[in-house]
Write a protein that holds these residues in place. Structure first.
Motif, PDB file in Angstrom:
ATOM      1  N   MET A 218       0.834  -1.185   0.000  1.00 12.05           N
ATOM      2  CA  MET A 218       0.000   0.000   0.000  1.00 12.05           C
ATOM      3  C   MET A 218       0.878   1.247   0.000  1.00 12.05           C
ATOM      4  O   MET A 218       1.974   1.228   0.536  1.00 12.05           O
ATOM      5  N   PRO A 219       0.361   2.320  -0.560  1.00  9.83           N
ATOM      6  CA  PRO A 219       1.116   3.570  -0.561  1.00  9.83           C
ATOM      7  C   PRO A 219       1.395   4.043   0.865  1.00  9.83           C
ATOM      8  O   PRO A 219       0.660   3.726   1.790  1.00  9.83           O
ATOM      9  N   LYS A 220       2.433   4.813   1.030  1.00 15.75           N
ATOM     10  CA  LYS A 220       2.790   5.371   2.334  1.00 15.75           C
ATOM     11  C   LYS A 220       2.473   6.861   2.355  1.00 15.75           C
ATOM     12  O   LYS A 220       2.796   7.575   1.414  1.00 15.75           O
ATOM     13  N   ASP A 221       1.833   7.307   3.424  1.00 14.91           N
ATOM     14  CA  ASP A 221       1.500   8.712   3.583  1.00 14.91           C
ATOM     15  C   ASP A 221       1.373   8.983   5.070  1.00 14.91           C
ATOM     16  O   ASP A 221       0.847   8.153   5.801  1.00 14.91           O
ATOM     17  N   GLY A 222       1.841  10.130   5.537  1.00 15.68           N
ATOM     18  CA  GLY A 222       1.841  10.432   6.956  1.00 15.68           C
ATOM     19  C   GLY A 222       0.479  10.503   7.608  1.00 15.68           C
ATOM     20  O   GLY A 222       0.332  10.203   8.776  1.00 15.68           O
ATOM     21  N   MET A 223      -0.562  10.908   6.887  1.00 17.25           N
ATOM     22  CA  MET A 223      -1.870  11.026   7.516  1.00 17.25           C
ATOM     23  C   MET A 223      -2.797   9.876   7.156  1.00 17.25           C
ATOM     24  O   MET A 223      -3.945   9.848   7.588  1.00 17.25           O
ATOM     25  N   ILE A 224      -2.291   8.910   6.390  1.00 20.36           N
ATOM     26  CA  ILE A 224      -3.095   7.749   6.019  1.00 20.36           C
ATOM     27  C   ILE A 224      -2.361   6.488   6.443  1.00 20.36           C
ATOM     28  O   ILE A 224      -1.173   6.338   6.178  1.00 20.36           O
TER      29      ILE A 224
ATOM     30  N   TYR B 281      -2.880   2.196   6.182  1.00 24.08           N
ATOM     31  CA  TYR B 281      -3.620   1.177   5.455  1.00 24.08           C
ATOM     32  C   TYR B 281      -3.499  -0.170   6.148  1.00 24.08           C
ATOM     33  O   TYR B 281      -2.424  -0.533   6.620  1.00 24.08           O
ATOM     34  N   GLU B 282      -4.605  -0.884   6.172  1.00 20.96           N
ATOM     35  CA  GLU B 282      -4.579  -2.284   6.569  1.00 20.96           C
ATOM     36  C   GLU B 282      -4.484  -3.094   5.289  1.00 20.96           C
ATOM     37  O   GLU B 282      -5.097  -2.739   4.278  1.00 20.96           O
ATOM     38  N   PRO B 283      -3.738  -4.195   5.286  1.00 21.37           N
ATOM     39  CA  PRO B 283      -3.652  -5.019   4.079  1.00 21.37           C
ATOM     40  C   PRO B 283      -5.026  -5.565   3.695  1.00 21.37           C
ATOM     41  O   PRO B 283      -5.909  -5.709   4.551  1.00 21.37           O
ATOM     42  N   ALA B 284      -5.168  -5.886   2.431  1.00 22.00           N
ATOM     43  CA  ALA B 284      -6.435  -6.426   1.937  1.00 22.00           C
ATOM     44  C   ALA B 284      -6.775  -7.727   2.652  1.00 22.00           C
ATOM     45  O   ALA B 284      -5.912  -8.577   2.860  1.00 22.00           O
ATOM     46  N   ASP B 285      -8.045  -7.848   3.030  1.00 19.88           N
ATOM     47  CA  ASP B 285      -8.495  -9.104   3.628  1.00 19.88           C
ATOM     48  C   ASP B 285      -8.836 -10.084   2.499  1.00 19.88           C
ATOM     49  O   ASP B 285      -8.716  -9.732   1.311  1.00 19.88           O
TER      50      ASP B 285
ATOM     51  N   PRO C 101      -3.120  -4.882  -6.478  1.00 20.90           N
ATOM     52  CA  PRO C 101      -3.706  -6.185  -6.813  1.00 20.90           C
ATOM     53  C   PRO C 101      -4.587  -6.723  -5.686  1.00 20.90           C
ATOM     54  O   PRO C 101      -4.232  -6.630  -4.514  1.00 20.90           O
ATOM     55  N   GLY C 102      -5.723  -7.249  -6.056  1.00 20.54           N
ATOM     56  CA  GLY C 102      -6.620  -7.879  -5.095  1.00 20.54           C
ATOM     57  C   GLY C 102      -7.579  -6.950  -4.388  1.00 20.54           C
ATOM     58  O   GLY C 102      -8.451  -7.409  -3.645  1.00 20.54           O
ATOM     59  N   VAL C 103      -7.457  -5.640  -4.582  1.00 16.21           N
ATOM     60  CA  VAL C 103      -8.341  -4.693  -3.902  1.00 16.21           C
ATOM     61  C   VAL C 103      -9.673  -4.622  -4.644  1.00 16.21           C
ATOM     62  O   VAL C 103      -9.719  -4.362  -5.841  1.00 16.21           O
ATOM     63  N   ARG C 104     -10.757  -4.896  -3.898  1.00 15.17           N
ATOM     64  CA  ARG C 104     -12.099  -4.804  -4.461  1.00 15.17           C
ATOM     65  C   ARG C 104     -12.934  -3.735  -3.765  1.00 15.17           C
ATOM     66  O   ARG C 104     -13.870  -3.195  -4.339  1.00 15.17           O
ATOM     67  N   TYR C 105     -12.586  -3.480  -2.500  1.00 17.06           N
ATOM     68  CA  TYR C 105     -13.309  -2.503  -1.684  1.00 17.06           C
ATOM     69  C   TYR C 105     -12.290  -1.638  -0.953  1.00 17.06           C
ATOM     70  O   TYR C 105     -11.342  -2.156  -0.376  1.00 17.06           O
ATOM     71  N   LEU C 106     -12.522  -0.339  -0.973  1.00 22.82           N
ATOM     72  CA  LEU C 106     -11.666   0.589  -0.240  1.00 22.82           C
ATOM     73  C   LEU C 106     -12.558   1.367   0.721  1.00 22.82           C
ATOM     74  O   LEU C 106     -13.385   2.175   0.302  1.00 22.82           O
ATOM     75  N   ARG C 107     -12.411   1.065   2.007  1.00 25.74           N
ATOM     76  CA  ARG C 107     -13.192   1.741   3.044  1.00 25.74           C
ATOM     77  C   ARG C 107     -12.278   2.759   3.707  1.00 25.74           C
ATOM     78  O   ARG C 107     -11.221   2.414   4.213  1.00 25.74           O
ATOM     79  N   VAL C 108     -12.707   4.023   3.711  1.00 27.66           N
ATOM     80  CA  VAL C 108     -11.897   5.103   4.255  1.00 27.66           C
ATOM     81  C   VAL C 108     -12.507   5.554   5.577  1.00 27.66           C
ATOM     82  O   VAL C 108     -13.600   6.124   5.605  1.00 27.66           O
ATOM     83  N   ASP C 109     -11.786   5.263   6.657  1.00 20.80           N
ATOM     84  CA  ASP C 109     -12.218   5.635   8.004  1.00 20.80           C
ATOM     85  C   ASP C 109     -11.809   7.092   8.238  1.00 20.80           C
ATOM     86  O   ASP C 109     -10.627   7.416   8.255  1.00 20.80           O
ATOM     87  N   THR C 110     -12.802   7.946   8.394  1.00 18.49           N
ATOM     88  CA  THR C 110     -12.543   9.375   8.562  1.00 18.49           C
ATOM     89  C   THR C 110     -12.823   9.852   9.987  1.00 18.49           C
ATOM     90  O   THR C 110     -12.912  11.057  10.226  1.00 18.49           O
ATOM     91  N   SER C 111     -12.927   8.914  10.916  1.00 20.33           N
ATOM     92  CA  SER C 111     -13.237   9.297  12.296  1.00 20.33           C
ATOM     93  C   SER C 111     -12.134  10.141  12.926  1.00 20.33           C
ATOM     94  O   SER C 111     -12.387  10.896  13.865  1.00 20.33           O
ATOM     95  N   GLY C 112     -10.910  10.055  12.418  1.00 15.42           N
ATOM     96  CA  GLY C 112      -9.786  10.802  12.969  1.00 15.42           C
ATOM     97  C   GLY C 112      -9.532  12.142  12.310  1.00 15.42           C
ATOM     98  O   GLY C 112      -8.537  12.803  12.610  1.00 15.42           O
ATOM     99  N   LEU C 113     -10.412  12.559  11.403  1.00 12.39           N
ATOM    100  CA  LEU C 113     -10.246  13.868  10.767  1.00 12.39           C
ATOM    101  C   LEU C 113     -10.913  14.938  11.612  1.00 12.39           C
ATOM    102  O   LEU C 113     -12.122  14.901  11.839  1.00 12.39           O
ATOM    103  N   GLY C 114     -10.138  15.901  12.066  1.00 15.38           N
ATOM    104  CA  GLY C 114     -10.668  16.990  12.862  1.00 15.38           C
ATOM    105  C   GLY C 114     -11.132  18.171  12.028  1.00 15.38           C
ATOM    106  O   GLY C 114     -11.822  19.058  12.521  1.00 15.38           O
TER     107      GLY C 114
END
Length: 108
Positions: free
Chosen positions: A1-7, A9-13, A45-58
Motif C-alpha cells: 500500500m502507498p505510504k503517507d503520513g496522515m493515512i 492502510y490495513e492489508p487487503a483481507d 492487486p486484489g483490492v475490491r473494496y476501499l473503506r476510508v475511516d474518517t473518524s480521525g479527521l478533525g
C-alpha cells in the motif's frame, strides 16, 4: 500500500477489503497527496473494496472533500467500491451539506 503520513492502510483481507484510516486535517495542503495515495491504493492487486475511516479527521475543507470525491471516482474506474466509514462531525457535515452521502455510501 502507498505510504503517507496522515493515512494508514490495513492489508487487503480475503474479500479484497482495504481499510484506509485518515487522521489530522484534510485541507488544501494535503488534499492532492491524499487523493493520489487513495487512488493508488485502489489499483493494488486484489483490492475490491476501499473503506476510508474518517473518524480521525478533525477538519476537512472543500479541497479535502474534492480529493475524496476524485479518489472515489478513480477507484470506481478500477472497479473498486469506495466508501467512507465512521465520519467525524466535520466530515459528516461537509458530506451532508454537499449532498454526497449516497456517493460515499453513508446512511442519511
Amino acid at each position: 500500500m502507498p505510504k503517507d503520513g496522515m493515512i494508514s492502510y490495513e492489508p487487503a483481507d480475503p474479500d479484497g477489503l482495504v481499510i484506509a484510516t485518515l487522521t489530522g486535517e484534510l485541507d488544501l495542503d494535503r488534499a492532492d497527496d491524499v487523493r493520489d495515495s487513495l487512488a493508488r491504493a485502489a489499483t493494488e492487486p486484489g483490492v475490491r473494496y476501499l473503506r476510508v475511516d474518517t473518524s480521525g479527521l478533525g477538519f476537512i475543507d472543500s479541497y479535502g472533500l474534492g480529493a475524496l470525491v476524485s479518489a472515489r471516482n478513480s477507484a470506481a474506474a478500477e472497479g473498486v467500491t469506495f466508501t467512507l466509514a465512521d465520519p467525524s462531525p466535520p466530515v459528516r457535515k461537509a458530506v451532508e451539506v454537499t449532498g454526497l452521502a449516497d456517493v460515499f455510501g453513508l446512511p442519511r
